[in-house]
Write a protein that holds these residues in place. Structure first.
Motif, short mmCIF file in Angstrom:
data_model
loop_
_atom_site.label_atom_id
_atom_site.label_comp_id
_atom_site.label_asym_id
_atom_site.label_seq_id
_atom_site.Cartn_x
_atom_site.Cartn_y
_atom_site.Cartn_z
N GLU A 6 0.84 -1.19 0.00
CA GLU A 6 0.00 0.00 0.00
C GLU A 6 0.87 1.24 0.00
O GLU A 6 2.06 1.19 0.31
N LEU A 7 0.29 2.36 -0.36
CA LEU A 7 1.04 3.60 -0.49
C LEU A 7 1.58 4.10 0.85
O LEU A 7 0.84 4.13 1.84
N THR A 8 2.82 4.51 0.84
CA THR A 8 3.38 5.19 2.01
C THR A 8 2.97 6.65 1.93
O THR A 8 2.48 7.13 0.90
N ASP A 9 3.20 7.39 3.00
CA ASP A 9 2.87 8.82 3.00
C ASP A 9 3.69 9.57 1.95
O ASP A 9 3.19 10.48 1.28
N GLU A 10 4.96 9.17 1.77
CA GLU A 10 5.82 9.83 0.77
C GLU A 10 5.32 9.56 -0.65
O GLU A 10 5.30 10.46 -1.49
N GLU A 11 4.92 8.32 -0.91
CA GLU A 11 4.39 7.99 -2.24
C GLU A 11 3.09 8.73 -2.51
O GLU A 11 2.87 9.23 -3.61
#
Length: 143
Positions: A6-11
C-alpha cells in the motif's frame, strides 16, 4: 503506517497532486488513496479483482476507478510526471524486461505442433500403424 503493497505517505505525496479532485465525502465513493492502494495491491500480488481485501471497499469501485482513469488520461499523466526522475541517458525510451516467470504463456505456446503428415487424409485423425511393419494399416488382419 501503511501495510505491505500500500502507499506510504511519501508515495501518496507524489501521487495526490496528479489525481483528479477527491470525490465528495460521505457518499458511496472511496477516497483516491484507498483506491490507488487497492490498484497497486492487485497489480503487485496478481489477484483477481473479486479477491481484493475488504479493507479496500467494493472491488467493482476500484476496478471502475482504474478504468475511468485509464480512459481519461490520469494514468498517463502520472507516468509522465514520475518519469521526470528517470535515467537521463535513457530518457523517455525506457527498456522493459519481461521474464517468463512472471508472464504466463498460453497453453498452445508449450511447443505442441500439428503435424499434417500424421493425419488421415479424409477424417483428420492419426493413422494407425502396424507395429511390426511400421506401416499404415488397411484394417484388421492387414500387414
Amino acid at each position: 503506517m501503511s501495510r505491505r503493497h500500500e502507499l506510504t505517505d511519501e508515495e501518496w505525496a507524489l501521487l495526490q497532486p496528479l489525481l483528479p479532485p477527491d470525490p465528495p465525502r460521505g457518499g458511496r465513493w472511496r477516497d483516491h488513496r484507498t483506491v490507488v492502494s487497492a490498484i497497486l495491491f492487485r497489480e503487485r500480488t496478481g489477484i483477481t479483482w473479486r479477491d481484493l481485501p475488504e479493507r479496500f471497499g467494493p472491488w467493482k469501485t476500484v476496478y471502475q476507478r482504474k478504468r475511468r482513469w485509464a480512459i481519461d488520461g490520469t494514468w498517463t499523466r502520472i507516468c509522465d510526471a514520475l518519469r521526470i526522475d528517470c535515467d537521463a541517458e535513457e530518457g523517455e525510451d525506457w527498456t522493459v524486461s519481461v521474464d517468463s516467470s512472471s508472464i504466463r504463456a498460453h497453453p498452445h505456446a508449450a511447443g505442441a505442433c500439428h503435424i499434417p503428415a500424421l493425419d488421415h487424409p479424409k477424417k483428420g485423425k492419426p493413422q494407425r500403424t502396424n507395429r511390426a511393419a511400421g506401416s499404415a494399416s488397411d484394417g484388421p488382419g492387414a500387414g
